[in-house]
Motif scaffolding. Sequence first.
Motif, PDB file in Angstrom:
ATOM      1  N   VAL A  74     -49.351-127.861  -5.944  1.00 44.98           N
ATOM      2  CA  VAL A  74     -49.344-129.115  -6.707  1.00 44.98           C
ATOM      3  C   VAL A  74     -48.346-129.043  -7.860  1.00 44.98           C
ATOM      4  O   VAL A  74     -47.601-129.995  -8.119  1.00 44.98           O
ATOM      5  CB  VAL A  74     -50.751-129.441  -7.236  1.00 44.98           C
ATOM      6  CG1 VAL A  74     -50.708-130.659  -8.152  1.00 44.98           C
ATOM      7  CG2 VAL A  74     -51.710-129.703  -6.074  1.00 44.98           C
ATOM      8  N   ALA A  75     -48.329-127.921  -8.570  1.00 43.62           N
ATOM      9  CA  ALA A  75     -47.382-127.760  -9.682  1.00 43.62           C
ATOM     10  C   ALA A  75     -45.944-127.844  -9.180  1.00 43.62           C
ATOM     11  O   ALA A  75     -45.073-128.447  -9.833  1.00 43.62           O
ATOM     12  CB  ALA A  75     -47.621-126.426 -10.385  1.00 43.62           C
ATOM     13  N   ALA A  76     -45.677-127.237  -8.014  1.00 41.59           N
ATOM     14  CA  ALA A  76     -44.339-127.301  -7.428  1.00 41.59           C
ATOM     15  C   ALA A  76     -43.978-128.732  -7.063  1.00 41.59           C
ATOM     16  O   ALA A  76     -42.845-129.181  -7.293  1.00 41.59           O
ATOM     17  CB  ALA A  76     -44.263-126.395  -6.194  1.00 41.59           C
ATOM     18  N   VAL A  77     -44.936-129.457  -6.501  1.00 49.52           N
ATOM     19  CA  VAL A  77     -44.691-130.857  -6.130  1.00 49.52           C
ATOM     20  C   VAL A  77     -44.385-131.697  -7.364  1.00 49.52           C
ATOM     21  O   VAL A  77     -43.392-132.438  -7.410  1.00 49.52           O
ATOM     22  CB  VAL A  77     -45.897-131.436  -5.373  1.00 49.52           C
ATOM     23  CG1 VAL A  77     -45.739-132.948  -5.201  1.00 49.52           C
ATOM     24  CG2 VAL A  77     -46.054-130.766  -4.014  1.00 49.52           C
ATOM     25  N   SER A 125     -47.414-123.964 -24.580  1.00 46.54           N
ATOM     26  CA  SER A 125     -45.986-123.643 -24.465  1.00 46.54           C
ATOM     27  C   SER A 125     -45.233-124.760 -23.750  1.00 46.54           C
ATOM     28  O   SER A 125     -44.087-125.070 -24.095  1.00 46.54           O
ATOM     29  CB  SER A 125     -45.795-122.320 -23.709  1.00 46.54           C
ATOM     30  OG  SER A 125     -46.085-122.448 -22.325  1.00 46.54           O
ATOM     31  N   GLY A 126     -45.886-125.381 -22.749  1.00 41.58           N
ATOM     32  CA  GLY A 126     -45.254-126.498 -22.038  1.00 41.58           C
ATOM     33  C   GLY A 126     -45.047-127.709 -22.932  1.00 41.58           C
ATOM     34  O   GLY A 126     -44.003-128.378 -22.875  1.00 41.58           O
ATOM     35  N   THR A 310     -44.621-127.210 -16.187  1.00 34.01           N
ATOM     36  CA  THR A 310     -45.456-126.191 -16.836  1.00 34.01           C
ATOM     37  C   THR A 310     -46.756-126.786 -17.348  1.00 34.01           C
ATOM     38  O   THR A 310     -47.839-126.218 -17.162  1.00 34.01           O
ATOM     39  CB  THR A 310     -44.692-125.544 -18.007  1.00 34.01           C
ATOM     40  OG1 THR A 310     -43.598-124.779 -17.481  1.00 34.01           O
ATOM     41  CG2 THR A 310     -45.598-124.633 -18.818  1.00 34.01           C
ATOM     42  N   THR A 311     -46.660-127.936 -18.004  1.00 30.72           N
ATOM     43  CA  THR A 311     -47.848-128.591 -18.556  1.00 30.72           C
ATOM     44  C   THR A 311     -48.812-128.995 -17.450  1.00 30.72           C
ATOM     45  O   THR A 311     -50.024-128.733 -17.538  1.00 30.72           O
ATOM     46  CB  THR A 311     -47.440-129.836 -19.367  1.00 30.72           C
ATOM     47  OG1 THR A 311     -46.512-129.441 -20.399  1.00 30.72           O
ATOM     48  CG2 THR A 311     -48.640-130.495 -19.999  1.00 30.72           C
ATOM     49  N   ILE A 315     -52.681-127.401 -16.608  1.00 35.11           N
ATOM     50  CA  ILE A 315     -53.868-128.255 -16.516  1.00 35.11           C
ATOM     51  C   ILE A 315     -54.540-128.089 -15.149  1.00 35.11           C
ATOM     52  O   ILE A 315     -55.773-128.057 -15.039  1.00 35.11           O
ATOM     53  CB  ILE A 315     -53.501-129.724 -16.760  1.00 35.11           C
ATOM     54  CG1 ILE A 315     -53.039-129.910 -18.213  1.00 35.11           C
ATOM     55  CG2 ILE A 315     -54.685-130.648 -16.464  1.00 35.11           C
ATOM     56  CD1 ILE A 315     -52.504-131.296 -18.512  1.00 35.11           C
ATOM     57  N   ILE A 316     -53.732-127.934 -14.109  1.00 32.03           N
ATOM     58  CA  ILE A 316     -54.260-127.798 -12.752  1.00 32.03           C
ATOM     59  C   ILE A 316     -54.846-126.411 -12.524  1.00 32.03           C
ATOM     60  O   ILE A 316     -55.897-126.259 -11.894  1.00 32.03           O
ATOM     61  CB  ILE A 316     -53.155-128.091 -11.716  1.00 32.03           C
ATOM     62  CG1 ILE A 316     -52.688-129.542 -11.849  1.00 32.03           C
ATOM     63  CG2 ILE A 316     -53.660-127.837 -10.296  1.00 32.03           C
ATOM     64  CD1 ILE A 316     -51.404-129.833 -11.113  1.00 32.03           C
TER      65      ILE A 316
END
Length: 454
Positions: A74-77, A125-126, A310-311, A315-316
């Motif tokens: 999901v983060a990559a998407v 950090s994000g 990153t953010t 969260i995910i």
Amino acid sequence: MTTTDVQPEPTGRVDGYFGISRLGSTVRREIMAGTVTFLAMSYVLAVNPAVLGDHGPLGARGIPTQAVFTATAVAAVVGTLVMGLWARYPVALAPGMGLNAFFAYSVVLGMGIPWQEALSGTLLSGVIFFVLAITRIREKIIDAIPLQMKLAVGAGIGMFVAFLGLKNSGIVVASDATLVHLGDFTAGGTLLALFGLLVTVVFLVLGWHGAVLYGIVATTVVGVVSGLVHLPHGVVDTPHGLDRTFGQAIVHLPHAFTGQMAIVVLTMLFVDFFDASGTLIGIANQAGLLGEDGKLPRAAQALAADSIGTTAGAIIGTSTTTAYVESTAGVSAGGRTGLTAVTTACWFAVAMFFFPVFAVVAGAPAVTAPALIVVGVLMARALGDIEWNKLEYAIPAFLTVIMMPLTYSIANGIAMGLLFYPVVMVAKRRIREVHPVMWVLMLVFLGYFFFLAD
């Protein structure tokens, strides 16, 4: 003549928005390039859960493995879509290899910080990265850190990641007499890891864009045949597991405002900021997308996309998401626009339904270890650009690189290098070249060694 000199009329809305024809590409070529990028970096779906998950070295202190896998996809998407649709660069994002190692081994294991609080540090950090990205502060920070130290940090992380791979595979083991020594090469898992390293290196030398992925596949097949790796219980599964990680970074955010977490956040921000900047500039240069002044067009959007990834990832439920240098594989295949990134994001969306297959790999250290070693080699190439003949650069750079694997901490390496850099520059009578920010960082990391470091 460069591709940017060719400006034919766009053939449709997609072409017009991404500037495909203007940059000398085609829709088909962009889709193919996005597929190549996915193949080159999809190993992250197996390796990231192996590093962060509770089925790996972290054990019960790790994040639920299936949640890490889903969060990684999901983060990559999210990050890659933002990069493709907003910044319009052929750059894909995913949880970074060096930063996931920092998250797992330095923060969770080394500092004893629960993964929920570590996610809060990643989130913070994000957010800070986003503020820096959309303001001119980013340029001042980039100018403040000397190039030699940026190179040393990247190379040091490579050494650390490679050391993790060697350790996880049993190629090197602990020793009371010498700290580490050679492992048992007759052990099945170690032999499998050595085979995986051998074939992955061969694929890399042959120039195969998906060399790391193909190495993982070949090692897994040999592992299954030899009985060292178990077959998956299925192939397709509905993405789930995020109910145990989603929002934990927000819930535990108050714990991110401590002296110990300040070092964690600063390290995450430092590494991600300069890694993303360097990767973006390098890929844009390869694609012929840099401006005439050598600067990155839409730099704010590109860096903001990295911070948004990153953010969202925090969260995910995963570590820092950043731009992947494997995006160069897609550029080499002709990718020039954000459509390449959008295609890569679509492939990650499809891949999140195949957790049973990737879980087999994530649960087999002998299979993922060669990927870590090879990624370490690729990151360590920055050593060649350091000016070793100048001691004022060589000393802090060397300390940065060597301290990361020997102290099992990326933060310790960065701290040692930034502590010594101003000192040697003063001794060299080049104090005027030391940016005020470097003095602040020296004091911060001096306090870190005295009060926070293990």
